[in-house]
Enzyme design. Structure first.
Site, PDB file in Angstrom:
ATOM      1  CG  HIS A  40      49.515  24.665   8.456  1.00 17.14           C
ATOM      2  ND1 HIS A  40      48.802  25.442   7.554  1.00 17.14           N
ATOM      3  CD2 HIS A  40      49.227  25.163   9.689  1.00 17.14           C
ATOM      4  CE1 HIS A  40      48.141  26.377   8.218  1.00 17.14           C
ATOM      5  NE2 HIS A  40      48.374  26.231   9.510  1.00 17.14           N
ATOM      6  CG  HIS A 126      41.203  22.783  12.609  1.00 17.34           C
ATOM      7  ND1 HIS A 126      41.410  23.436  13.810  1.00 17.34           N
ATOM      8  CD2 HIS A 126      41.278  23.735  11.651  1.00 17.34           C
ATOM      9  CE1 HIS A 126      41.575  24.725  13.584  1.00 17.34           C
ATOM     10  NE2 HIS A 126      41.517  24.938  12.272  1.00 17.34           N
TER      11      HIS A 126
END
Length: 192
Positions: A40, A126
């Site tokens: 995610h 990220h």
């Protein structure tokens, strides 16, 4: 319950992340690698949330997504955080004004709702590939590995996730989804 706000990823993106993660595994002696179901993009870590706080968080998410338009983000190569002689290795996201605006708007809405949040750190978008990694080669060598990633990632909603351990396994379980251009939140179980 321990929660965070993030973006779910399409299966095709998760499959490409598994391929990139394979390159990191080959360059590692050991580490804890992210389960593909847990991939995610974190927008904001909240920390411990009691049931009374959930409605304030959901109100902030509803506010932030009501007029938000879908947008695309792009991967930007491998990166890392280094803690206690071990690596957290991730796939970075290119600078994106829509993403940063969404992050700022969400923070402001949460603070306006008087939410007590986990300590804020710099927002470095990220996708975490692994934690506690001990590399078997120099970072410079790993960072030059060609990445089999050729797709942009759609951002169409925010999700409130719960971080739990089930049978000894870390699971990021969706609590509720908040699609862009929508006034109402929807149960995560209805959108899986």
């Amino acid at each position: 319950m321990r929660v965070f706000i993030g973006v779910r990823l399409p299966e095709v993106i998760k499959e490409q992340l598994v391929a990139i993660q394979g390159e990191v595994k080959r360059a590692s002696l050991k580490g804890s690698f992210t389960d593909p179901d847990n991939f995610h993009l974190t927008i904001r870590f909240i920390g411990e949330m009691n049931p009374e706080q959930q409605s304030a968080i959901e109100a902030a998410l509803t506010y932030c997504t009501a007029d938000q338009v879908s947008f695309l983000i792009e991967p930007d190569g491998l990166g890392y955080f280094f803690k206690k002689n071990k690596w957290i290795i991730w796939l970075g996201i290119k600078e994106n004004n829509h993403l940063h605006h969404l992050y700022e708007q969400l923070n402001a809405a949460l603070l306006k709702g008087k939410m007590i949040l986990a300590k804020e750190v710099a927002f470095i978008p990220h996708l975490t590939l692994g934690r506690g990694i001990v590399l078997s080669q120099e970072w410079e060598t790993l960072s030059k590995v060609p990445l089999p990633f050729d797709q942009k990632i759609p951002v169409t909603a925010l999700t409130l996730f719960e971080s739990v351990r089930l049978n000894g396994k870390l699971v990021y379980r969706p609590i509720a989804d908040f699609p862009f251009n929508s006034q109402a939140s929807h149960s995560a179980s209805n959108n899986q």
